[in-house]
Design a protein around this motif. Structure first.
Motif, PDB file in Angstrom:
ATOM      1  N   UNK A  57      23.204 -37.155  22.003  1.00  0.00           N
ATOM      2  CA  UNK A  57      22.548 -35.889  21.693  1.00  0.00           C
ATOM      3  C   UNK A  57      23.241 -35.141  20.577  1.00  0.00           C
ATOM      4  N   UNK A  58      24.570 -35.140  20.576  1.00  0.00           N
ATOM      5  CA  UNK A  58      25.302 -34.482  19.494  1.00  0.00           C
ATOM      6  C   UNK A  58      25.035 -35.156  18.153  1.00  0.00           C
ATOM      7  N   UNK A  59      24.948 -36.488  18.113  1.00  0.00           N
ATOM      8  CA  UNK A  59      24.657 -37.212  16.871  1.00  0.00           C
ATOM      9  C   UNK A  59      23.263 -36.868  16.348  1.00  0.00           C
ATOM     10  N   UNK A  60      22.296 -36.758  17.239  1.00  0.00           N
ATOM     11  CA  UNK A  60      20.949 -36.395  16.808  1.00  0.00           C
ATOM     12  C   UNK A  60      20.897 -34.997  16.199  1.00  0.00           C
ATOM     13  N   UNK A  61      21.609 -34.075  16.863  1.00  0.00           N
ATOM     14  CA  UNK A  61      21.639 -32.715  16.326  1.00  0.00           C
ATOM     15  C   UNK A  61      22.296 -32.684  14.946  1.00  0.00           C
ATOM     16  N   UNK A  62      23.390 -33.442  14.757  1.00  0.00           N
ATOM     17  CA  UNK A  62      24.067 -33.506  13.460  1.00  0.00           C
ATOM     18  C   UNK A  62      23.171 -34.150  12.397  1.00  0.00           C
ATOM     19  N   UNK A  63      22.417 -35.163  12.802  1.00  0.00           N
ATOM     20  CA  UNK A  63      21.492 -35.814  11.870  1.00  0.00           C
ATOM     21  C   UNK A  63      20.419 -34.845  11.387  1.00  0.00           C
ATOM     22  N   UNK A  64      19.915 -34.023  12.289  1.00  0.00           N
ATOM     23  CA  UNK A  64      18.929 -33.020  11.900  1.00  0.00           C
ATOM     24  C   UNK A  64      19.488 -32.028  10.892  1.00  0.00           C
ATOM     25  N   UNK A  65      20.737 -31.607  11.098  1.00  0.00           N
ATOM     26  CA  UNK A  65      21.370 -30.679  10.155  1.00  0.00           C
ATOM     27  C   UNK A  65      21.529 -31.323   8.771  1.00  0.00           C
ATOM     28  N   UNK A  66      21.950 -32.610   8.775  1.00  0.00           N
ATOM     29  CA  UNK A  66      22.120 -33.306   7.491  1.00  0.00           C
ATOM     30  C   UNK A  66      20.789 -33.474   6.757  1.00  0.00           C
ATOM     31  N   UNK A  67      19.719 -33.767   7.491  1.00  0.00           N
ATOM     32  CA  UNK A  67      18.401 -33.888   6.861  1.00  0.00           C
ATOM     33  C   UNK A  67      17.958 -32.560   6.258  1.00  0.00           C
ATOM     34  N   UNK A  68      18.225 -31.455   6.960  1.00  0.00           N
ATOM     35  CA  UNK A  68      17.874 -30.137   6.429  1.00  0.00           C
ATOM     36  C   UNK A  68      18.677 -29.840   5.162  1.00  0.00           C
ATOM     37  N   UNK A  69      19.981 -30.173   5.177  1.00  0.00           N
ATOM     38  CA  UNK A  69      20.807 -29.957   3.989  1.00  0.00           C
ATOM     39  C   UNK A  69      20.335 -30.824   2.824  1.00  0.00           C
ATOM     40  N   UNK A  70      19.936 -32.075   3.097  1.00  0.00           N
ATOM     41  CA  UNK A  70      19.432 -32.971   2.053  1.00  0.00           C
ATOM     42  C   UNK A  70      18.161 -32.419   1.423  1.00  0.00           C
ATOM     43  N   UNK A  71      17.255 -31.920   2.258  1.00  0.00           N
ATOM     44  CA  UNK A  71      16.015 -31.345   1.737  1.00  0.00           C
ATOM     45  C   UNK A  71      16.315 -30.127   0.857  1.00  0.00           C
ATOM     46  N   UNK A  75      15.533 -29.816  -3.236  1.00  0.00           N
ATOM     47  CA  UNK A  75      14.777 -28.703  -3.803  1.00  0.00           C
ATOM     48  C   UNK A  75      15.564 -28.011  -4.916  1.00  0.00           C
ATOM     49  N   UNK A  76      16.861 -27.796  -4.665  1.00  0.00           N
ATOM     50  CA  UNK A  76      17.702 -27.174  -5.687  1.00  0.00           C
ATOM     51  C   UNK A  76      17.824 -28.059  -6.930  1.00  0.00           C
ATOM     52  N   UNK A  77      17.927 -29.371  -6.708  1.00  0.00           N
ATOM     53  CA  UNK A  77      18.025 -30.307  -7.828  1.00  0.00           C
ATOM     54  C   UNK A  77      16.760 -30.279  -8.679  1.00  0.00           C
ATOM     55  N   UNK A  78      15.585 -30.251  -8.041  1.00  0.00           N
ATOM     56  CA  UNK A  78      14.330 -30.189  -8.788  1.00  0.00           C
ATOM     57  C   UNK A  78      14.229 -28.902  -9.592  1.00  0.00           C
ATOM     58  N   UNK A  79      14.684 -27.795  -9.009  1.00  0.00           N
ATOM     59  CA  UNK A  79      14.655 -26.521  -9.727  1.00  0.00           C
ATOM     60  C   UNK A  79      15.564 -26.556 -10.947  1.00  0.00           C
ATOM     61  N   UNK A  80      16.793 -27.081 -10.766  1.00  0.00           N
ATOM     62  CA  UNK A  80      17.730 -27.169 -11.891  1.00  0.00           C
ATOM     63  C   UNK A  80      17.226 -28.138 -12.949  1.00  0.00           C
TER      64      UNK A  80
END
Length: 239
Positions: A57-71, A75-80
């Protein structure tokens, strides 16, 4: 005398001592049975809620955070990237505009300078046509003068200046400035019959318009040729 032997006193045992309370045992058994049934009927979710947090469960929660950070980073990369492309395009346009303005300025300075020198060339050309040296000394001076004139013409050629050839050509207001018009039996109407002042090109552009005399076509049959008609300056193109 026969003594009486008193039999030892019998130790009486209370039948209640050491006895097990059957009702209590029965209640305890019922409690244990109920607990066992509850544990057997408990679902995995209930067991997981009572147990410690699972590493999965902790790994899944961490994976969700990493996916949000990647997204967010995407978005920031496309803007720049968009900003960079706009800045690059603006800089390229600025560079081209600067180069074009610099070339226009250089050409303007060249045209202005050469236009100021052209009257000197005209004077050299008039002198060449009018002077007819007779003596040896005059001819020597004339040759020196012609060599100087030739050097000046060669410099003009190197700069891209070329004279116009206008006689016999149709009148073109973008190249010629008509100052006289006269009837002509040899040339049709609106044909240049004489060059009064030479015109020049600079790399295909008009450096100076040629001053010309233009034909009015054949005059009246059997009549005398009228005098030359002068054209007001306002009717000819300006430099």
């Amino acid at each position: 005398m026969t003594g009486d032997i008193t039999p030892p006193q019998e130790e009486r045992i209370d039948p209640r001592e050491g006895a097990v309370d059957a009702a209590r045992v029965e209640a305890l058994l019922e409690t244990l049975q109920a607990t066992a049934d509850d544990e057997a009927n408990a679902t995995p979710a209930d067991q997981g809620s009572q147990a410690a947090p699972s590493p999965v469960g902790e790994a899944g929660e961490r994976l969700g955070q990493l996916e949000a950070e990647l997204a967010s980073l995407r978005s920031e990369n496309e803007s720049l990237r968009g900003q960079y492309m706009r800045i690059a395009a603006d800089f390229d346009n600025f560079r081209k505009r600067q180069s074009r303005d610099k070339e226009d300025q250089r050409l303007h300075i060249t045209c202005t300078t050469l236009t100021e020198i052209l009257p000197v060339v005209d004077n050299f050309d008039r002198a060449r046509q009018q002077l007819t040296p007779q003596s040896e000394e005059a001819q020597t001076l004339h040759r020196s003068y012609q060599n100087l004139y030739k050097q000046l013409v060669d410099v003009f050629k190197q700069l891209g200046v070329s004279p116009m050839r206008v006689e016999g050509e149709p009148f073109d207001p973008t190249l010629h400035e008509a100052v006289l018009r006269e009837p002509s039996q040899e040339h049709p109407e609106d044909v240049v019959i004489e060059e009064l002042q030479r015109g020049y090109h600079l790399d295909g552009r008009v450096l100076r318009h040629a001053l010309v005399k233009v034909s009015m076509g054949p005059g009246p049959a059997g009549g005398s040729s009228p005098a030359e008609a002068s054209i007001p300056p306002s009717e000819g193109p300006s430099d």
